[in-house]
Design a protein around this motif. Structure first.
Motif, PDB file in Angstrom:
ATOM      1  N   ARG A 175      -7.309  -0.093   0.626  1.00 49.07           N
ATOM      2  CA  ARG A 175      -6.414   0.232   2.206  1.00 49.07           C
ATOM      3  C   ARG A 175      -6.381  -0.381   3.354  1.00 49.07           C
ATOM      4  NH1 ARG A 175      -1.637   5.422   2.134  1.00 49.07           N
ATOM      5  NH2 ARG A 175      -0.453   4.269   3.417  1.00 49.07           N
ATOM      6  N   SER A 176      -5.253  -1.397   3.273  1.00 43.73           N
ATOM      7  CA  SER A 176      -5.025  -1.650   4.857  1.00 43.73           C
ATOM      8  C   SER A 176      -4.124  -2.753   5.427  1.00 43.73           C
ATOM      9  CB  SER A 176      -6.602  -2.342   5.252  1.00 43.73           C
ATOM     10  OG  SER A 176      -5.904  -2.703   6.393  1.00 43.73           O
ATOM     11  N   ASN A 179      -4.200  -5.862   3.875  1.00 35.04           N
ATOM     12  CA  ASN A 179      -3.856  -6.897   2.582  1.00 35.04           C
ATOM     13  C   ASN A 179      -2.805  -6.149   1.328  1.00 35.04           C
ATOM     14  OD1 ASN A 179      -4.942  -4.098   1.561  1.00 35.04           O
ATOM     15  ND2 ASN A 179      -6.974  -4.194   1.482  1.00 35.04           N
ATOM     16  N   ASP A 180      -2.927  -6.009   0.460  1.00 36.55           N
ATOM     17  CA  ASP A 180      -1.141  -5.477  -0.022  1.00 36.55           C
ATOM     18  C   ASP A 180      -1.676  -5.005  -1.189  1.00 36.55           C
ATOM     19  OD1 ASP A 180       0.324  -7.147   0.550  1.00 36.55           O
ATOM     20  OD2 ASP A 180       0.551  -8.469  -0.745  1.00 36.55           O
ATOM     21  N   LEU A 181      -3.026  -3.671  -0.327  1.00 30.19           N
ATOM     22  CA  LEU A 181      -3.038  -1.962  -1.452  1.00 30.19           C
ATOM     23  C   LEU A 181      -2.122  -1.391  -0.560  1.00 30.19           C
ATOM     24  CD1 LEU A 181      -6.871  -3.144  -1.950  1.00 30.19           C
ATOM     25  CD2 LEU A 181      -5.261  -3.416  -3.459  1.00 30.19           C
ATOM     26  N   LYS A 182      -1.634  -0.463  -1.655  1.00 33.04           N
ATOM     27  CA  LYS A 182      -0.921   0.149  -0.896  1.00 33.04           C
ATOM     28  C   LYS A 182      -0.643   1.933  -1.125  1.00 33.04           C
ATOM     29  CE  LYS A 182       2.831  -3.247  -0.913  1.00 33.04           C
ATOM     30  NZ  LYS A 182       3.573  -4.225   0.407  1.00 33.04           N
ATOM     31  N   ARG A 183      -1.384   1.833  -1.803  1.00 30.43           N
ATOM     32  CA  ARG A 183      -2.210   2.961  -2.252  1.00 30.43           C
ATOM     33  C   ARG A 183      -4.121   3.241  -2.497  1.00 30.43           C
ATOM     34  NH1 ARG A 183       1.841   3.650  -0.825  1.00 30.43           N
ATOM     35  NH2 ARG A 183       3.841   4.038  -1.702  1.00 30.43           N
ATOM     36  N   LYS A 212      -8.087   2.472  -4.120  1.00 28.52           N
ATOM     37  CA  LYS A 212      -7.634   2.063  -5.571  1.00 28.52           C
ATOM     38  C   LYS A 212      -9.820   3.097  -5.485  1.00 28.52           C
ATOM     39  CE  LYS A 212      -8.466  -1.379  -6.761  1.00 28.52           C
ATOM     40  NZ  LYS A 212      -9.262  -2.757  -7.757  1.00 28.52           N
ATOM     41  N   PRO A 219       4.137   1.425   1.785  1.00 29.20           N
ATOM     42  CA  PRO A 219       4.275   0.587   3.017  1.00 29.20           C
ATOM     43  C   PRO A 219       4.401  -0.702   2.823  1.00 29.20           C
ATOM     44  CG  PRO A 219       1.798   1.491   2.904  1.00 29.20           C
ATOM     45  CD  PRO A 219       2.599   1.494   1.960  1.00 29.20           C
ATOM     46  N   THR A 234       3.710  -3.919   3.419  1.00 28.11           N
ATOM     47  CA  THR A 234       2.376  -4.380   3.828  1.00 28.11           C
ATOM     48  C   THR A 234       1.969  -5.780   4.559  1.00 28.11           C
ATOM     49  OG1 THR A 234       1.562  -5.284   1.912  1.00 28.11           O
ATOM     50  CG2 THR A 234       0.749  -2.823   2.973  1.00 28.11           C
ATOM     51  N   ASN A 248      -4.396 -11.834  -0.151  1.00 26.29           N
ATOM     52  CA  ASN A 248      -3.962 -11.808   1.112  1.00 26.29           C
ATOM     53  C   ASN A 248      -5.451 -12.208   2.363  1.00 26.29           C
ATOM     54  OD1 ASN A 248      -7.120 -10.874   1.555  1.00 26.29           O
ATOM     55  ND2 ASN A 248      -6.340  -8.783   0.103  1.00 26.29           N
ATOM     56  N   TYR A 272       1.227   0.878  -6.945  1.00 23.94           N
ATOM     57  CA  TYR A 272      -0.037   1.449  -5.884  1.00 23.94           C
ATOM     58  C   TYR A 272      -0.015   2.696  -5.820  1.00 23.94           C
ATOM     59  CZ  TYR A 272       3.127  -3.125  -4.317  1.00 23.94           C
ATOM     60  OH  TYR A 272       3.768  -3.653  -3.880  1.00 23.94           O
TER      61      TYR A 272
END
Lengths: 186, 242, 479
Positions: free
Chosen positions: A39-40, A43-47, A49, C11, C13, C132, C478
């Protein structure tokens, strides 16, 4: 060697520390060989992993969501690093806490922004209060006031070079090995 | 009496001093740096900040006020002393409002420079007190931002002994002790922009500032951007040990 | 009773700052309402009161770590008025311009390569795991390196003029605190040719994307709006200084060549209860219809021409797409952004060859004033700073309208329109659909750090609620 899993977040900060991380420039090509990003904001990881080896926190805590997010990071990261003055000591937002000289600083900040400005059109005279907005905290808290932090990298922001050295030290398990010549508080 | 007649040791190195000389002074002449904040050349030492704490034959003392004596063994750059100094400097940071990012003293601030030199890198063990302290901008040329005061008393001594004015003094006691002026505010005193007390280099931090000059020095060319504090004294700059 | 559900994208991103989107759906999954919320609040406008004015350019840049230089320079311009510096020395003005062009270059490149290119290169519905910048590095290393090196060049320009890459101190009230040495200059001159080649290449990518996907670009978050920016007296694009010009959706002037120091007579900000970001509007058109867009797209629409050769040609091509009428396509922001990047590179080259940069006359002063207003074209659009300073040199009033705030209504329209087009009536909502919403937000390159005047930021989030306000789905992907 197995890639370390790292995660980053910006709480109540200006994003400058994340920008500074990008200031490692072409070394980012090396970085992606050494680490995997969970998560960052980049990038598109919202939770999360998976559990992370290192979490980098930019910014202090201004609202309840910051606190929840920081606690999630503490639960999900083996090592938590406060990056930059906001995470370390609250940064400029802490001007609200004391330097502003007010008994009710938050209210004054909100009233200045939404009610008292002569250039605001606010027929209902309300301060934003939608349930979608997280509650603002009475004052600005440092990360270490909310959860245990393992390391800190001061600076506003710490330069890309400092972050690069710090990341390498952390990956090699020598976290506090920053030469003091590179430490900056401004 | 012969000059440099007193022989003693700092961290095992033989150093010579004159009778009546302080350990700090003798160390300076020998090219050994002892960190300090309340002491500055030209002012009476007062031994209040304790950053120059050393061990003399096993007992702690302030190097800026303790005179040299024959045969003493001074511990200066040891882990224990470094930790002690680090804690003192940390506490100074924590009891005021030191916002280095937007402070015009950044880069020339002695407190900040000591933070660098002592390698303050671990997360905080003390809370930030965030005191509410006044800013006095009443004077046309000088500003007093007591958020940044570390109560070193350098302005007080300079005003008394060099300017013969007594503009500055301590008010309050204990944690509330802070620097004040002998009038309702700075504009009501006889302080002048040319006074020693408000000259650059007297206030080690950004508490007393000369107005409208902030940020004139480019980043990278400021006093401690080029060399860490203490290297001007050290014969062989050592850098910092953990 | 009709039930509604609310989806939250939270959120958000690959944008700067913190925010979230809520999408309200009825029983048939039709979008009733969609909103972009800015959730941080920091209170800069109040807490800088009491500070001395020369600290302001250094404090306010901490609004935002992505384009600190814009705030730094805008505040400095306002403080020029306070110290009575009517005209800066040539060295000071040119150093500031150099810093500003470096800033816009790095910010645009960051946005295009690091944040948005994954959507454009891999597709809006592509695998979120690799959608990304690291995915770009892996799959198109050459392109990624170009982005990285171009951003580095801009950042190095900032460092050479401001002392640090982020949050430096180069500009001071009345001028600057350093010039550019010959040695510093030569390093940049060595690389400038390469930068120009890459900037032309990036422009081609953005242009090609537009034409290859013309139908999509002409359908995705397209809506009529007014456009506002600074322009030079002769109507040319000028990112550092100029007068205000606003066009309506048909391209007619609403006002033109307005001295920016009078912006308060033309603009107001509306407060809505569901966002900390205010909604500015043009007074004469009222709070309902007075909203407008700013930023690269708006600037391409408002300016008459660009005075650097390559970017000038690119602008003509850009305007030809809509036959000279204002371009209302949100995705055209990317193309406009790359035209500006090229314009900045061309300007940097001209400035580097100007001996004034080595001048030593850095600061001027004049008659002291009590009020200062600075306006600049920041990467994301027009940025307004307004201060009052008392006789003791302390700030007593501050009002900031930051670039992203100007685009608040536009971003909300974009979010709603894309939600209606891509989510309404669909039985199952996928990650890809939600990413479309984020793509719309990203086109504006919103900097929610700035927008909240908070020391804050905005990842975007989507959540779903039922009619009673209970959280139904939090985009399970998510969680």
């Amino acid at each position: 060697m197995k890639k370390k899993r790292i995660s980053t977040i910006s709480l109540a900060g200006c994003f400058g520390c994340h920008m500074s991380l990008l200031d490692i420039d072409e070394r980012i090509l090396e970085l992606v060989k050494l680490v995997e990003f969970d998560r960052s904001p980049v990038n598109d990881l919202k939770r999360f992993k998976a559990r992370c080896d290192i979490g980098f926190i930019e910014g202090g805590c201004c609202n309840e969501e910051n606190v929840h997010t920081l606690r999630k990071f503490r639960r999900n990261c083996d090592v938590l690093v406060a990056v930059g003055q906001c995470a370390v000591m609250g940064g400029l937002p802490v001007m609200r806490n004391a330097i502003m000289h007010s008994k009710d600083p938050l209210r004054e900040c909100l009233e200045t922004a939404y009610l008292n400005s002569p250039y605001v059109y606010n027929p209902t005279n309300d301060i934003p209060n939608d349930p979608a907005l997280p509650l603002i905290l009475d004052k600005v808290y440092t990360c270490a006031e909310v959860v245990k932090m393992d390391y800190q990298i001061p600076g506003c922001p710490p330069s890309g070079d400092i972050l690069w050295q710090a990341i390498n030290a952390l990956l090699n398990g020598k976290p506090s090995d920053l030469p003091s010549e590179v430490i900056k508080f401004d | 009496m012969v000059n440099n007649a007193i022989v003693f040791k700092i961290d095992g190195v033989e150093v010579r001093g004159k009778p009546g000389q302080t350990i700090m002074h003798a160390a300076d002449e020998a090219g050994i740096y002892i960190p300090r904040l309340c002491d500055v050349e030209g002012l009476e030492p007062q031994g209040s900040c304790r950053v120059c704490t050393v061990k003399i034959n096993g007992r702690t003392a302030a190097a800026c006020t303790q005179p040299v004596a024959p045969g003493i063994e001074v511990e200066n750059d040891t882990l224990e002393i470094r930790n002690c100094r680090r804690d003192i400097v940390r506490m100074l940071f924590h009891e005021g409002n030191h916002l280095c990012p937007c402070c015009e003293a950044s880069g020339r601030c002695e407190l900040q420079a000591l933070g660098y030199r002592l390698g303050i890198l671990q997360p905080d063990k003390y809370p930030y007190l965030q005191p509410v302290r006044p800013v006095d901008a009443s004077h046309p040329d000088i500003m007093l931002d007591t958020n940044r005061c570390i109560r070193c008393g350098r302005c007080i001594r300079a005003s008394r002994h060099m300017d013969h004015k007594n503009v500055f003094g301590y008010i309050g006691r204990g944690i509330n002790k802070q620097v004040g002026v002998n009038g309702k505010n700075l504009a009501q005193t006889n302080v002048h922009i040319d006074d020693h007390a408000v000259a650059p280099g007297i206030c080690p931090v950004g508490c007393i500032i000369q107005k409208r000059r902030g940020f004139y020095d480019p980043v990278g060319q400021r006093r401690f951007d080029l060399h860490p504090i203490g290297t001007e004294i050290e014969k062989t700059p050592k850098g910092i040990k953990k | 009773m009709t039930k509604t559900r609310v989806i939250e994208i939270e959120p958000i991103t690959r944008v700067e700052g913190h925010g979230k989107v809520t999408i309200h759906l009825d029983d048939h999954n039709n979008v009733r309402e969609a909103r972009l919320h800015v959730v941080e609040f920091r209170g800069f406008e109040r807490f800088i009161c009491g500070r001395p004015y020369w600290e302001v350019p250094v404090i306010v840049q901490r609004l935002c770590g992505i384009c600190p230089v814009s705030h730094h320079l805008t505040a400095s311009k306002a403080m020029d008025m306070i110290v009575g510096a009517k005209k800066l020395t040539p060295t000071a003005e040119k150093i500031r311009r150099l810093m500003h062009y470096g800033q816009i270059m790095q910010s645009h490149v960051l946005h295009f390569f690091h944040l948005s290119s994954p959507d454009l290169l891999f597709g809006f519905d592509s695998d979120p795991e690799s959608r990304n910048v690291f995915g770009v590095i892996e799959k198109m290393p050459e392109l990624a390196v170009q982005g990285v090196m171009m951003r580095k060049f801009g950042q190095e320009i900032i460092k050479a003029t401001a002392g640090k890459k982020i949050h430096g101190t180069g500009a001071v009230p009345g001028g600057v605190n350093k010039n550019l040495s010959i040695a510093e200059r030569d390093v940049f001159l060595r690389d400038i040719g390469q930068m120009k080649t890459w900037a032309l290449g990036a422009l081609d990518i953005a242009k090609k994307y537009t034409f290859d996907n013309l139908a999509a670009v002409q359908a995705f978050a397209v809506f009529n709006s007014s456009h506002l920016s600074l322009v030079r007296e002769d109507g040319a694009l000028d990112l550092y200084h100029g007068n205000l010009r606003a066009l309506d959706a048909g391209g007619n002037l609403i006002f033109d060549q307005v001295d920016y120091r009078r912006f308060n007579e033309y603009l107001m900000e509306e407060v809505k209860p569901w966002s900390y970001m205010k909604f500015p509007f043009i007074k004469s058109r009222g709070h309902i219809d007075g909203w407008y867009r700013v930023g690269p797209l708006a600037r391409m629409n408002t300016c008459g021409f660009i005075d650097t050769p390559e970017a000038g040609k690119a602008l003509v091509e850009f305007k030809n797409l809509t036959r000279g009428a204002p371009n209302h396509m949100s995705l055209a922001y990317h193309w406009a952004r790359m035209i500006e990047t090229l314009h900045c590179v061309e300007n940097i080259e001209t400035l580097l060859n100007d001996p004034d940069l080595q001048g030593t006359d850095l600061m001027v002063k004049g008659e002291r004033a009590g009020e200062g207003i600075g306006v600049i074209e920041a990467p994301r659009g027009t940025l307004f700073h307004h201060y009052k300073v008392d006789a003791n040199d302390q700030v007593t009033f501050c009002n900031l309208i930051v670039s992203t705030t100007n685009n608040n209504e536009a971003m909300n329209r974009a979010v709603k329109q894309v939600a209606q087009d891509h989510i309404s009536g669909k039985p199952k909502i996928t990650e890809g659909m939600l990413n479309h919403v984020e793509v719309a937000v990203r086109a504006y390159d919103p900097c929610l750090s700035c927008a909240t005047h908070a020391i804050g930021k905005m990842p975007l989030a989507i959540e779903m609620y039922d009619a009673d306000g209970n959280l139904v789905d939090r985009n399970s992907q998510y969680i």
